[in-house]
Design a protein around this motif. Structure first.
Motif, PDB file in Angstrom:
ATOM      1  N   GLY A  42      32.037  66.684   8.759  1.00 44.84           N
ATOM      2  CA  GLY A  42      33.297  66.190   9.304  1.00 44.84           C
ATOM      3  C   GLY A  42      33.404  66.401  10.802  1.00 44.84           C
ATOM      4  N   SER A  43      32.934  67.553  11.274  1.00 41.44           N
ATOM      5  CA  SER A  43      33.001  67.821  12.711  1.00 41.44           C
ATOM      6  C   SER A  43      32.096  66.876  13.481  1.00 41.44           C
ATOM      7  N   ILE A  44      30.949  66.506  12.903  1.00 39.96           N
ATOM      8  CA  ILE A  44      30.061  65.546  13.557  1.00 39.96           C
ATOM      9  C   ILE A  44      30.725  64.171  13.612  1.00 39.96           C
ATOM     10  N   VAL A  45      31.353  63.754  12.509  1.00 41.00           N
ATOM     11  CA  VAL A  45      32.052  62.458  12.496  1.00 41.00           C
ATOM     12  C   VAL A  45      33.094  62.406  13.605  1.00 41.00           C
ATOM     13  N   ARG A  46      33.923  63.432  13.695  1.00 43.44           N
ATOM     14  CA  ARG A  46      34.996  63.439  14.682  1.00 43.44           C
ATOM     15  C   ARG A  46      34.453  63.383  16.110  1.00 43.44           C
ATOM     16  N   GLU A  47      33.392  64.138  16.370  1.00 40.69           N
ATOM     17  CA  GLU A  47      32.865  64.177  17.728  1.00 40.69           C
ATOM     18  C   GLU A  47      32.148  62.878  18.097  1.00 40.69           C
ATOM     19  N   LEU A  48      31.426  62.289  17.142  1.00 46.60           N
ATOM     20  CA  LEU A  48      30.778  61.008  17.407  1.00 46.60           C
ATOM     21  C   LEU A  48      31.807  59.929  17.711  1.00 46.60           C
ATOM     22  N   VAL A  49      32.895  59.931  16.984  1.00 43.49           N
ATOM     23  CA  VAL A  49      33.976  58.963  17.241  1.00 43.49           C
ATOM     24  C   VAL A  49      34.548  59.183  18.638  1.00 43.49           C
ATOM     25  N   GLU A  50      34.720  60.457  19.036  1.00 45.99           N
ATOM     26  CA  GLU A  50      35.209  60.770  20.378  1.00 45.99           C
ATOM     27  C   GLU A  50      34.257  60.238  21.446  1.00 45.99           C
ATOM     28  N   LEU A  51      32.975  60.160  21.112  1.00 46.22           N
ATOM     29  CA  LEU A  51      31.971  59.656  22.044  1.00 46.22           C
ATOM     30  C   LEU A  51      31.794  58.143  21.941  1.00 46.22           C
ATOM     31  N   ASP A  52      32.771  57.490  21.285  1.00 47.63           N
ATOM     32  CA  ASP A  52      32.803  56.025  21.175  1.00 47.63           C
ATOM     33  C   ASP A  52      31.651  55.442  20.362  1.00 47.63           C
ATOM     34  N   CYS A  53      31.174  56.178  19.386  1.00 44.71           N
ATOM     35  CA  CYS A  53      30.130  55.677  18.494  1.00 44.71           C
ATOM     36  C   CYS A  53      30.773  55.072  17.249  1.00 44.71           C
ATOM     37  N   ASP A  54      30.080  54.105  16.652  1.00 46.16           N
ATOM     38  CA  ASP A  54      30.503  53.573  15.361  1.00 46.16           C
ATOM     39  C   ASP A  54      29.953  54.486  14.273  1.00 46.16           C
ATOM     40  N   VAL A  55      30.822  54.947  13.390  1.00 47.13           N
ATOM     41  CA  VAL A  55      30.417  55.940  12.391  1.00 47.13           C
ATOM     42  C   VAL A  55      30.806  55.492  10.988  1.00 47.13           C
ATOM     43  N   LEU A  56      29.817  55.484  10.112  1.00 48.83           N
ATOM     44  CA  LEU A  56      30.051  55.274   8.683  1.00 48.83           C
ATOM     45  C   LEU A  56      30.062  56.644   8.021  1.00 48.83           C
ATOM     46  N   ALA A  57      31.193  57.012   7.428  1.00 48.95           N
ATOM     47  CA  ALA A  57      31.351  58.320   6.778  1.00 48.95           C
ATOM     48  C   ALA A  57      31.190  58.146   5.266  1.00 48.95           C
ATOM     49  N   ILE A  58      30.316  58.953   4.675  1.00 44.81           N
ATOM     50  CA  ILE A  58      29.975  58.794   3.252  1.00 44.81           C
ATOM     51  C   ILE A  58      30.083  60.129   2.533  1.00 44.81           C
ATOM     52  N   ASP A  59      30.669  60.106   1.351  1.00 47.88           N
ATOM     53  CA  ASP A  59      30.684  61.291   0.492  1.00 47.88           C
ATOM     54  C   ASP A  59      30.900  60.824  -0.939  1.00 47.88           C
TER      55      ASP A  59
END
Length: 219
Positions: free
Chosen positions: A15-32
């Protein structure tokens, strides 16, 4: 064009990686596999899905082969982590980063082709996110909830310019506290010094300012 990442496993680390990648303007697919966790990231990630990543067809249907980097952040289930990693490499994912629970787990992941094995006790989510999104980031150390020290390798955008010309403090609110050059380290460097290619700049500042600096200067 923004880099695209997929993060499998939305616990504290993923979750922390998802949040930080989004802050860095990356497109993120979150899966669980846990629908409740996926729902938490519906308004954070670019897209979030419930999926069992130990099934090869599921990985193919999600199009994970086309992502710049897939991060496997599955928690305590070592078997699922290993199988997911193996399948990702089998379908042709170019770069797979995996969270290891222990040294034995890490050795297995390396043997089956994981490109980067991360030990959470040494590499927190934010640090990993910065290193993944920019080849210029050498290291990233959190000092507090809002301040960090980062090491960046100088590229063509700043090569030949002085710190005075670059004026990072005025433009970004950041301070260059040292420059590593070959075997030397220049502490509190003279602002008139010219930056050389492959110099390593050690910079301190607020996280938001460091993020802006990375996106505008170092990426």
């Amino acid at each position: 064009m923004n880099k695209e990442f997929a993060v499998i496993g939305l616990g504290r680390f993923g979750g922390s990686i998802v949040r930080e990648l989004v802050e860095l303007d990356c497109d993120v697919l979150a899966i669980d596999i846990d629908e409740e966790l996926v729902n938490e990231y519906q308004d954070i990630a670019t897209r979030s899905v419930v999926a069992n990543t130990t099934e090869e067809q599921v990985l193919k249907d999600l199009g994970l082969r086309n992502f710049d980097n897939v991060i496997v952040a599955i928690g305590d289930n070592i078997q699922e982590s290993i199988l997911t990693t193996l399948l990702l490499k089998d379908i042709g994912v170019k770069r797979v980063t995996v969270k290891a629970k222990n040294n034995y787990h890490a050795r297995v992941l390396e043997k089956i082709g994981a490109d980067l094995v991360v030990h959470p006790e040494r590499d927190m989510g934010r640090r990993v996110a910065h290193k993944l999104t920019s080849s210029s980031v050498i290291d990233y150390l959190e000092l507090s909830d809002h301040h960090s020290i980062a090491e960046y390798i100088a590229g063509s955008k700043i090569e030949g310019h002085s710190l005075l010309d670059l004026n990072f403090r005025q433009k970004f609110g950041l301070s260059v506290i040292a420059i590593k050059r070959s075997d030397d380290i220049l502490i509190n460097p003279d602002p008139k010094i010219k930056i050389r290619k492959d110099d390593i700049l050690i910079i301190i500042g607020e996280d938001d300012d460091l993020n802006q600096f990375e996106k505008k200067v170092m990426l």
